[in-house]
Design a protein around this motif. Structure first.
Motif, PDB file in Angstrom:
ATOM      1  N   ALA A 364     -19.041  -9.312 -24.393  1.00 36.01           N
ATOM      2  CA  ALA A 364     -18.752 -10.406 -23.467  1.00 36.01           C
ATOM      3  C   ALA A 364     -19.185 -11.724 -24.089  1.00 36.01           C
ATOM      4  CB  ALA A 364     -19.489 -10.191 -22.143  1.00 36.01           C
ATOM      5  N   GLY A 365     -18.568 -12.809 -23.617  1.00 35.69           N
ATOM      6  CA  GLY A 365     -18.936 -14.135 -24.093  1.00 35.69           C
ATOM      7  C   GLY A 365     -18.162 -14.546 -25.325  1.00 35.69           C
ATOM      8  N   LEU A 366     -18.827 -15.246 -26.232  1.00 33.72           N
ATOM      9  CA  LEU A 366     -18.160 -15.869 -27.375  1.00 33.72           C
ATOM     10  C   LEU A 366     -17.359 -14.869 -28.201  1.00 33.72           C
ATOM     11  CD1 LEU A 366     -17.723 -18.489 -29.005  1.00 33.72           C
ATOM     12  CD2 LEU A 366     -19.771 -17.901 -30.317  1.00 33.72           C
ATOM     13  N   LEU A 367     -17.908 -13.684 -28.447  1.00 30.05           N
ATOM     14  CA  LEU A 367     -17.204 -12.699 -29.260  1.00 30.05           C
ATOM     15  C   LEU A 367     -15.936 -12.188 -28.583  1.00 30.05           C
ATOM     16  CD1 LEU A 367     -20.085 -10.593 -30.828  1.00 30.05           C
ATOM     17  CD2 LEU A 367     -18.383 -11.925 -32.074  1.00 30.05           C
ATOM     18  N   ALA A 368     -15.797 -12.408 -27.278  1.00 30.55           N
ATOM     19  CA  ALA A 368     -14.584 -11.994 -26.569  1.00 30.55           C
ATOM     20  C   ALA A 368     -13.508 -13.067 -26.582  1.00 30.55           C
ATOM     21  CB  ALA A 368     -14.928 -11.634 -25.121  1.00 30.55           C
ATOM     22  N   ALA A 369     -13.823 -14.269 -27.075  1.00 34.39           N
ATOM     23  CA  ALA A 369     -12.849 -15.369 -27.030  1.00 34.39           C
ATOM     24  C   ALA A 369     -11.567 -15.063 -27.811  1.00 34.39           C
ATOM     25  CB  ALA A 369     -13.492 -16.666 -27.525  1.00 34.39           C
ATOM     26  N   PRO A 370     -11.612 -14.448 -29.007  1.00 31.32           N
ATOM     27  CA  PRO A 370     -10.355 -14.144 -29.681  1.00 31.32           C
ATOM     28  C   PRO A 370      -9.528 -13.059 -28.997  1.00 31.32           C
ATOM     29  CG  PRO A 370     -12.121 -14.390 -31.283  1.00 31.32           C
ATOM     30  CD  PRO A 370     -12.762 -14.329 -29.923  1.00 31.32           C
ATOM     31  N   SER A 371     -10.105 -12.355 -28.046  1.00 28.82           N
ATOM     32  CA  SER A 371      -9.326 -11.391 -27.270  1.00 28.82           C
ATOM     33  C   SER A 371      -8.768 -12.005 -25.999  1.00 28.82           C
ATOM     34  CB  SER A 371     -10.190 -10.170 -26.914  1.00 28.82           C
ATOM     35  OG  SER A 371     -10.400  -9.338 -28.032  1.00 28.82           O
ATOM     36  N   PHE A 372      -9.556 -12.853 -25.330  1.00 30.89           N
ATOM     37  CA  PHE A 372      -9.171 -13.355 -24.012  1.00 30.89           C
ATOM     38  C   PHE A 372      -9.032 -14.878 -23.934  1.00 30.89           C
ATOM     39  CE2 PHE A 372     -10.935  -9.170 -23.087  1.00 30.89           C
ATOM     40  CZ  PHE A 372     -10.030  -8.675 -22.159  1.00 30.89           C
ATOM     41  N   GLY A 373      -9.278 -15.573 -25.013  1.00 29.48           N
ATOM     42  CA  GLY A 373      -9.050 -17.008 -24.990  1.00 29.48           C
ATOM     43  C   GLY A 373     -10.296 -17.840 -24.787  1.00 29.48           C
ATOM     44  N   PRO A 374     -10.128 -19.168 -24.788  1.00 31.52           N
ATOM     45  CA  PRO A 374     -11.274 -20.091 -24.829  1.00 31.52           C
ATOM     46  C   PRO A 374     -12.148 -20.090 -23.588  1.00 31.52           C
ATOM     47  CG  PRO A 374      -9.202 -21.292 -24.617  1.00 31.52           C
ATOM     48  CD  PRO A 374      -8.842 -19.872 -24.904  1.00 31.52           C
ATOM     49  N   SER A 375     -11.694 -19.548 -22.461  1.00 33.51           N
ATOM     50  CA  SER A 375     -12.572 -19.540 -21.285  1.00 33.51           C
ATOM     51  C   SER A 375     -13.823 -18.715 -21.530  1.00 33.51           C
ATOM     52  CB  SER A 375     -11.828 -19.011 -20.054  1.00 33.51           C
ATOM     53  OG  SER A 375     -11.479 -17.661 -20.211  1.00 33.51           O
ATOM     54  N   MET A 376     -13.772 -17.794 -22.498  1.00 30.40           N
ATOM     55  CA  MET A 376     -14.943 -16.973 -22.800  1.00 30.40           C
ATOM     56  C   MET A 376     -16.059 -17.783 -23.464  1.00 30.40           C
ATOM     57  SD  MET A 376     -13.986 -14.001 -21.660  1.00 30.40           S
ATOM     58  CE  MET A 376     -12.984 -14.837 -20.420  1.00 30.40           C
ATOM     59  N   ARG A 377     -15.759 -19.017 -23.857  1.00 28.12           N
ATOM     60  CA  ARG A 377     -16.787 -19.887 -24.447  1.00 28.12           C
ATOM     61  C   ARG A 377     -17.542 -20.665 -23.377  1.00 28.12           C
ATOM     62  NH1 ARG A 377     -12.452 -22.869 -27.797  1.00 28.12           N
ATOM     63  NH2 ARG A 377     -13.712 -24.633 -27.116  1.00 28.12           N
ATOM     64  N   PHE A 378     -17.151 -20.501 -22.132  1.00 26.82           N
ATOM     65  CA  PHE A 378     -17.722 -21.297 -21.047  1.00 26.82           C
ATOM     66  C   PHE A 378     -18.268 -20.388 -19.946  1.00 26.82           C
ATOM     67  CE2 PHE A 378     -14.450 -23.744 -23.148  1.00 26.82           C
ATOM     68  CZ  PHE A 378     -15.020 -24.997 -23.302  1.00 26.82           C
ATOM     69  N   VAL A 379     -19.180 -20.932 -19.141  1.00 20.61           N
ATOM     70  CA  VAL A 379     -19.729 -20.183 -18.014  1.00 20.61           C
ATOM     71  C   VAL A 379     -18.610 -19.699 -17.093  1.00 20.61           C
ATOM     72  CG1 VAL A 379     -21.190 -20.354 -15.950  1.00 20.61           C
ATOM     73  CG2 VAL A 379     -21.942 -21.389 -18.101  1.00 20.61           C
ATOM     74  N   TYR A 380     -17.574 -20.490 -16.951  1.00 20.28           N
ATOM     75  CA  TYR A 380     -16.482 -20.151 -16.052  1.00 20.28           C
ATOM     76  C   TYR A 380     -15.897 -18.772 -16.343  1.00 20.28           C
ATOM     77  CZ  TYR A 380     -12.326 -20.850 -13.149  1.00 20.28           C
ATOM     78  OH  TYR A 380     -11.361 -20.734 -12.185  1.00 20.28           O
ATOM     79  N   GLY A 381     -15.903 -18.355 -17.583  1.00 21.99           N
ATOM     80  CA  GLY A 381     -15.338 -17.068 -17.948  1.00 21.99           C
ATOM     81  C   GLY A 381     -16.133 -15.871 -17.461  1.00 21.99           C
ATOM     82  N   ALA A 382     -17.381 -16.087 -17.013  1.00 19.70           N
ATOM     83  CA  ALA A 382     -18.205 -14.962 -16.563  1.00 19.70           C
ATOM     84  C   ALA A 382     -17.607 -14.284 -15.339  1.00 19.70           C
ATOM     85  CB  ALA A 382     -19.621 -15.441 -16.273  1.00 19.70           C
ATOM     86  N   THR A 383     -16.959 -15.044 -14.470  1.00 19.71           N
ATOM     87  CA  THR A 383     -16.374 -14.453 -13.270  1.00 19.71           C
ATOM     88  C   THR A 383     -15.215 -13.527 -13.624  1.00 19.71           C
ATOM     89  OG1 THR A 383     -17.054 -16.312 -11.882  1.00 19.71           O
ATOM     90  CG2 THR A 383     -15.210 -14.987 -11.091  1.00 19.71           C
ATOM     91  N   PHE A 384     -14.361 -13.940 -14.551  1.00 24.75           N
ATOM     92  CA  PHE A 384     -13.273 -13.073 -14.998  1.00 24.75           C
ATOM     93  C   PHE A 384     -13.831 -11.827 -15.678  1.00 24.75           C
ATOM     94  CE2 PHE A 384     -10.452 -11.587 -18.359  1.00 24.75           C
ATOM     95  CZ  PHE A 384      -9.263 -11.399 -17.677  1.00 24.75           C
TER      96      PHE A 384
END
Length: 415
Positions: A364-384
């Motif tokens: 989860a988090g930054l390492l997931a960004a290339p799978s799910f996009g830039p929201s994983m670089r932000f707190v907002y992505g935690a809900t998804f």
């Protein structure tokens, strides 16, 4: 044997743990709660994101930033920056009320076990877990320009290395970078009595515009929708439908994760910065050497004749973070090398439930960004992330495929 070990206790780790506990999973959470925010953000910084898009995630949706602030007669509002100290206190409040107890222990090794994984800590403990979620934040992935690494360690630093910038009072400090961290660090340095200079390869600085009102006419809302990552349809896609990103080709996803929502300063910072910080743009950092008790930086403007030098007392690299499995030293070497990666990136390929190619290992988090996009670089992505990852864990726990190490499953790597 635990069902799930959550490694990391920042916004992603705490959110995952909250959903796991609600799902009845036997869970352990290890790490320092909100460590990056408590230990690596200079005092006086503000969140760049809007308060309404800065919630951690619990299944009930009741432990929001608004709920925390309301109980303390604070009034976060759209278009008004929120102090990072307030957000950090909110995260600690969430950890105490919405997640299983966090054990402040340092995980040193995650390796394959007989029926899952073996987890080891710096405190000497070993335990087993059927699944593991790595939510380690950004600190393992500091990006430092190679040109600085030959300097003595006390002459340069990353922007995340400083809790208190007052130590630079009276010093000349060169900040390298053009994003929010660089711009706000430079402004805070000036406000603490330092003499900052900003050096950037970019030809210009980009500044976000003030946010549009939340309540607008229908036509304007359709033309430029609000989202957790900003206004406009592109930002809306990245923030609201990360699952769409996962269906793109790997190299395209890696490119989006690295370049979307590029460097830009918050609108509320611009006056503070421009009034106090001299800027040198279009400058390539060629090298850095000691010059007595100073540092000499060699700069070149691409496409222009001549190379020049500047001297400074200290260099702060505000050059972000690069997701790279190779830097995740706590992960067993053979296991790490066996993981499938996204395109030519160094990030793990994840399925819809955030599970890697090795059964039972989730990211989860930054390492997931290339799978799910830039929201994983932000707190907002935690809900998804949180609910989907926990459902992925539940599917793995009930799968007929055994969680068992073998040389065949953990011996051939692609990264």
């Amino acid at each position: 044997m635990y069902d799930l070990a959550v490694i990391g206790a920042g916004p992603y780790g705490l959110s995952i743990a909250s959903h796991a506990a609600a799902a009845g999973l036997r869970t352990r959470v290890l790490g320092r709660p909100m460590a990056s925010w408590r230990d690596h953000m200079p005092r006086g910084m503000f969140l760049k994101s809007e308060p309404w898009s800065s919630n951690l995630s619990d299944p009930s949706g009741s432990h929001t930033l608004d709920a925390y602030c309301a109980a303390r007669e604070l009034r976060p509002s759209h278009g008004k920056p929120l102090a990072i100290s307030t957000f950090t206190e909110y995260g600690m409040w969430f950890a105490e009320r919405a997640a299983p107890p966090v054990e402040e222990r340092t995980v040193t090794r995650v390796s394959p076990g007989r029926s899952g994984f073996r987890v080891e800590t710096a405190e000497g403990e070993r335990f087993s877990a059927r699944t593991v979620a790595l939510a380690v934040g950004v600190m393992p992935f500091l990006n430092i320009p190679e040109q600085l690494k030959g300097l003595p360690a006390d002459r340069y630093s990353h922007s995340s290395s400083h809790r208190d910038l007052s130590r630079f009072s009276g010093k000349e400090v060169t900040v390298v970078g053009a994003g929010q961290a660089a711009l706000e660090t430079a402004a805070l340095l000036a406000e603490h009595g330092a003499r900052p200079r900003l050096v950037a390869r970019a030809g210009q600085l980009n500044w976000n515009t003030p946010p549009q009102p939340l309540r607008r006419g229908l036509l304007r809302s359709l033309r430029e929708p609000h989202s957790g990552l900003g206004t406009g349809w592109t930002s809306w896609v990245w923030s609201e439908i990360p699952a769409f990103v996962r269906h793109l080709p790997g190299d395209a996803r890696a490119h989006i994760a690295a370049t979307a929502l590029g460097p830009a300063g918050a609108w509320w910072l611009r006056d503070r910065f421009e009034q106090q910080v001299p800027v040198e743009l279009g400058q390539e950092l060629l090298g850095a050497t000691e010059a007595g008790d100073r540092i000499r930086l060699t700069l070149m403007a691409p496409g222009r004749a001549g190379i020049r030098t500047v001297e400074t007392d200290h260099v702060i690299a505000a050059t972000g973070f690069t997701p790279d499995l190779g830097r995740l030293e706590l992960l067993d070497d053979r296991l790490r090398r066996s993981l499938g990666t996204v395109g030519r990136s160094r990030s793990p390929e994840l399925n819809a439930g955030f599970e890697s190619s090795y059964p039972g290992l989730f990211f989860a988090g930054l390492l997931a960004a290339p799978s799910f996009g830039p929201s994983m670089r932000f707190v907002y992505g935690a809900t998804f992330t949180a609910g989907r990852l926990v459902r992925g864990v539940q599917r793995r726990l009930t799968s007929s495929r055994p969680l068992r190490w073998s040389r065949r499953s953990c011996g051939q790597g692609r990264n």
